[in-house]
Design an enzyme around this catalytic site. Structure first.
Site, PDB file in Angstrom:
ATOM      1  N   CYS A 254      -5.295  -8.960   3.854  1.00 49.92           N
ATOM      2  CA  CYS A 254      -4.652  -8.736   2.549  1.00 49.92           C
ATOM      3  C   CYS A 254      -3.232  -8.208   2.695  1.00 49.92           C
ATOM      4  O   CYS A 254      -2.550  -7.965   1.690  1.00 49.92           O
ATOM      5  CB  CYS A 254      -5.477  -7.774   1.696  1.00 49.92           C
ATOM      6  SG  CYS A 254      -6.735  -8.592   0.680  1.00 49.92           S
ATOM      7  N   PHE A 255      -2.777  -7.982   3.938  1.00 48.53           N
ATOM      8  CA  PHE A 255      -1.382  -7.627   4.222  1.00 48.53           C
ATOM      9  C   PHE A 255      -0.935  -6.353   3.513  1.00 48.53           C
ATOM     10  O   PHE A 255       0.207  -6.246   3.065  1.00 48.53           O
ATOM     11  CB  PHE A 255      -0.452  -8.794   3.842  1.00 48.53           C
ATOM     12  CG  PHE A 255      -1.017 -10.123   4.223  1.00 48.53           C
ATOM     13  CD1 PHE A 255      -1.037 -10.521   5.550  1.00 48.53           C
ATOM     14  CD2 PHE A 255      -1.594 -10.951   3.283  1.00 48.53           C
ATOM     15  CE1 PHE A 255      -1.610 -11.724   5.917  1.00 48.53           C
ATOM     16  CE2 PHE A 255      -2.167 -12.153   3.629  1.00 48.53           C
ATOM     17  CZ  PHE A 255      -2.167 -12.550   4.965  1.00 48.53           C
ATOM     18  N   CYS A 256      -1.835  -5.395   3.411  1.00 55.72           N
ATOM     19  CA  CYS A 256      -1.525  -4.123   2.755  1.00 55.72           C
ATOM     20  C   CYS A 256      -0.997  -4.334   1.343  1.00 55.72           C
ATOM     21  O   CYS A 256      -0.085  -3.649   0.886  1.00 55.72           O
ATOM     22  CB  CYS A 256      -0.512  -3.315   3.585  1.00 55.72           C
ATOM     23  SG  CYS A 256      -1.113  -2.843   5.213  1.00 55.72           S
ATOM     24  N   ASN A 257      -1.558  -5.324   0.654  1.00 55.32           N
ATOM     25  CA  ASN A 257      -1.161  -5.598  -0.726  1.00 55.32           C
ATOM     26  C   ASN A 257      -2.398  -6.050  -1.500  1.00 55.32           C
ATOM     27  O   ASN A 257      -2.578  -7.236  -1.782  1.00 55.32           O
ATOM     28  CB  ASN A 257      -0.066  -6.669  -0.775  1.00 55.32           C
ATOM     29  CG  ASN A 257       0.558  -6.804  -2.160  1.00 55.32           C
ATOM     30  OD1 ASN A 257      -0.079  -6.529  -3.175  1.00 55.32           O
ATOM     31  ND2 ASN A 257       1.806  -7.232  -2.202  1.00 55.32           N
TER      32      ASN A 257
ATOM     33  N   THR B  52       0.818  -1.215   0.000  1.00 53.43           N
ATOM     34  CA  THR B  52       0.000   0.000   0.000  1.00 53.43           C
ATOM     35  C   THR B  52       0.848   1.260   0.000  1.00 53.43           C
ATOM     36  O   THR B  52       0.512   2.255  -0.650  1.00 53.43           O
ATOM     37  CB  THR B  52      -0.925   0.019   1.238  1.00 53.43           C
ATOM     38  OG1 THR B  52      -1.739  -1.155   1.225  1.00 53.43           O
ATOM     39  CG2 THR B  52      -1.806   1.254   1.263  1.00 53.43           C
TER      40      THR B  52
END
Length: 754
Positions: free
Chosen positions: A330-333, A60
């Site tokens: 979503c693990f900042c992705n 992100t």
């Protein structure tokens, strides 16, 4: 500090003559610095503008750079991993001497989502305009390498990949210090970065009376505004010392962590349910063939024996029981998440409309996953850790008997032997519990969801309210009552108070299980809340504060389930009592009477907004005694595999689920299918099932922790750990209260029309 800068450069095999180190507050701040300092050129009639290009498999913090570029009239171009190479040219085009428009391409050395490693040769491929999008756009191309995930377990040699800018985070390398990262800038590219703001220490000279400013000649000084975190920077030196002393080299770390990741991948991907279906869907582009192409990250979702995805929040809750820390979501992705999980952009928008936002626990929308589970390994991880994780999966989520796909195991084992020289690590012992006849004959969840006629079950027995509990202080012991008044927030004084630590953070039994040993009692005639605990003198606080107390006690702000709440401190006597009992600085606070907190999602059938006390999600929690007894049966069947704990009696299990209302005369889990119910004369709307966490493992009589009943509940629910239903009160129009609930009242449920 200069010694540390040199140490950082040495670690990445470069020198101060080639690169400069700019300390930042983290990797994100390093990326933001480039976004704000890069010489973006907007498009004109005579010249194409700059491009900000990034790989869709980016964090992100990389994608967020487009917020800066769009404000400067610069186009952002997302590039998929497939496009990057497939649209490349055969030959490098070199630097464009005619067109000098600056462009920036950013990509991760390692995906923080899947652990996929992208070739470091892409750096020179973009700079030489051989790879897409550089091959299609004239100008001067610079490369920003997001190395935060990569450098945690792998070496980075800047002699092999001369990126113009490299962002890193030190806590991902050492675990400490947090809040410190760096931007490594190639000196040959440093001159293009332009600052607008200048802070203390960044100027060679300036005048306050006129627009005169000369920037510092040293690149690091020029971009480190104000006082840097020098104590943390000094700690980095000790981090390097420890890293090399313990491991010897980054190569050793890479080999070790990749071995752990591959071992776990091979076994997890080979695990099968008793019916032969796979246990996990693993999100990876390869098959963990080499540490050159794959990092020490395993990303997956677990599936039940019917092939349905088990929500990641359920996996996380169960992992906590085994002291296993995983990351979920979503693990900042978002780009990688969409690609691997097959989520379209329209679905992402619909998920938001359904209430799902980044960081919450909504793991399934319409049966489709909104994220996944990630296991990451570090140099301190061991093979025992991997085996414990695999055993956890087998015990909690695999339909017995556990089987292994031997053909796949052999295939992957052969590949491992070819690349690693040995496949000895491909052995694991997963104990299968023997299914006895009683287990085989147990009813399924679906078979238990029958409906009886309103007010009675299929055997003609009446539905009744058998117990009423209030929990005056959030996470503390229950106070059982026979008759109790109901107000606009639910049962009067239920979760009206909570305990916070010295930082003002709400304490719960997850972190402080001894809270259950505090036994509050409400004395309505005396207007007192009594605080009682073994070995402590009883003290009291007023139920209703008068005007003088409200103004003399300070107002506090805290959070409950992400909601901001306004509270009033209950004074030093209560704070001292709680601090003495819990052994840490604590205070007792209560929700302000004039503060309104509304339920986030209005239940179907609710005509007005629902106001809440300090409860988590809804006004009431109801459980069914028959459902409790069924879970007890499952626990009895698992007793041989338990940790030696004694079988819990019905009342002990009921207390662990911390319900307000307990009903009887109902089939097990029949309450899951109700939409409304009437208790006595009060009407309630069912607001959904209650998701359970490790807190139900706390024995409410002793404060000790066990894995039951969560283990049995998870096995029964196929990983979907819910028990009990939330209720909201439907007050008569124009009414602010619905008098009294009484034990023994008739319960009349209404099933969903479906």
């Amino acid at each position: 500090m200069e010694t540390v800068r040199y140490r950082v450069l040495q670690h990445f095999n470069t020198t101060p003559e080639e690169y400069s180190v700019i300390f930042t507050s983290g990797c994100t701040a390093a990326l933001k610095l480039v976004a704000e300092s890069f010489p973006w050129r907007p498009e004109t009639e005579s010249e194409a503008g700059s491009l900000f290009c990034y790989l869709t498999d980016s964090h992100t913090s990389v994608v967020g750079m487009r917020g800066v570029t769009s404000g400067r009239g610069v186009a952002a171009l997302p590039v998929s991993p497939h496009e990057l190479e497939n649209r490349a040219t055969d030959e490098a085009q070199g630097e464009d001497v005619i067109c000098q428009t600056p462009h920036l391409f950013c990509y991760p050395a390692q995906s923080n989502f899947s652990g996929r490693k992208y070739p470091l040769s892409h750096v020179e491929g973009i700079q030489a305009r051989r790879l897409y999008p550089a091959c299609d756009h004239r100008g001067r191309w610079f490369v920003l390498l997001d190395a935060a995930s990569h450098v945690s377990c792998s070496s980075l040699n800047l002699q092999d990949c001369p990126a113009d800018f490299i962002s890193i985070s030190f806590y991902k390398m050492f675990g400490f210090p947090t809040g410190l990262g760096a931007l490594l800038v190639r000196n040959a590219a440093a001159g293009i970065l332009k600052k607008t703001y200048f802070g203390g220490g960044t100027a060679a000279a300036y005048l306050s009376g006129e627009d005169y400013y000369v920037q510092a000649a040293n690149i690091s000084d020029r971009f480190e505004d104000g006082t840097v975190s020098f104590l943390d920077i000094i700690a980095v030196n000790h981090g390097f010392d420890a890293l090399y002393r313990i491991t010897g080299s980054m190569h050793n770390i890479q080999q070790h962590t990749f071995g752990l990741a591959r071992y776990t991948y091979v076994l997890l991907s080979s695990l099968r349910h008793g019916n032969g279906r796979p246990v996990a869907q693993i999100y990876t582009k390869g098959q963990f063939e080499s540490p050159i192409t794959q990092g020490a990250i395993l990303n997956f979702n677990l599936m039940d024996s019917k092939g349905q995805i088990i929500g990641y929040s359920q996996v996380d809750r169960m992992a906590c029981l085994y002291n296993i820390h995983v990351r979920t979501g979503c693990f900042c992705n978002t780009g990688a998440c969409q690609s691997f999980l097959g989520i379209t952009s329209e679905q992402m928008k619909r998920n938001l409309q359904a209430g799902h936002v980044c960081g919450d626990n909504i793991d399934l929308v319409d049966g489709q996953p909104t994220g996944s589970v990630r296991v990451s390994f570090g140099y301190m991880s061991t093979f025992e850790d991997c085996q414990k994780f695999l055993t956890f999966v087998a015990e909690c989520f695999v339909e017995k008997p556990v089987t292994v796909d031997q053909a796949r195991l052999q295939e992957l084992g052969s590949a491992a032997a070819a690349s690693q020289g040995s496949c000895e690590y491909l052995s694991i012992k997963i104990a299968n519990r023997e299914m006895n006849e009683e287990d085989e004959e147990k009813p399924t969840e679906a078979s238990l969801k029958g409906f009886g006629r309103a007010g009675s079950n299929s055997h003609g027995e009446a539905y009744t309210l058998t117990n009423i509990y209030i929990y005056p202080i959030k996470s503390c012991g229950a106070y059982e009552v026979h008759d109790w008044p109901v107000g606009p927030l639910g049962l009067r004084y239920d979760r009206g108070w909570m305990v916070v630590n010295g930082n003002g953070v709400c304490l719960s039994q997850k972190r402080e299980p001894r809270l259950c040993l505090i036994r509050p009692q409400v004395h309505l005639p005396a207007n007192k809340l009594l605080l009682q605990a073994s070995g402590m003198d009883t003290i009291s606080v007023p139920l209703e504060n008068d005007t003088r107390l409200r103004t003399s006690h300070r107002v506090c702000h805290s959070k409950v389930c992400g909601d901001r709440v306004e509270t009033v401190d209950c004074g030093d006597e209560a704070a001292s009592w709680l601090s003495d009992f819990l052994g840490q600085p604590c205070r007792l606070i209560r929700q302000r009477p004039d503060f309104t907190r509304e339920m986030k999602k209005r239940p179907d059938g609710a005509s007005t907004a629902t106001s809440l006390s300090l409860v988590n999600e809804a006004q009431y929690l109801m459980i069914n005694r028959a459902s409790v007894e069924h879970i007890q049966e499952l626990m009895s069947g698992r007793q041989d595999d338990s940790e030696g704990d004694q079988l819990l009696d019905t009342q002990n299990v009921i207390s662990r689920f911390r319900a307000n209302l307990v009903i009887a005369g109902v089939e097990p889990f029949e309450e899951d299918n109700w939409s409304h119910l009437i208790i006595g004369s009060a009407r309630f709307v069912v607001a959904g099932r209650c998701g359970r966490c490790q807190m139900v493992g706390v024995d409410q009589d002793t404060g000790t922790k066990t894995k039951e009943p969560l283990m049995s509940l998870s096995a029964y629910r196929s990983g979907k750990v819910t028990f009990g239903v939330y209720l909201t009160h439907q007050l008569p129009e124009g009414s602010t209260a619905a008098s009294v609930l009484s034990v023994g009242s008739l319960v009349q449920p209404e099933p969903h029309s479906s």
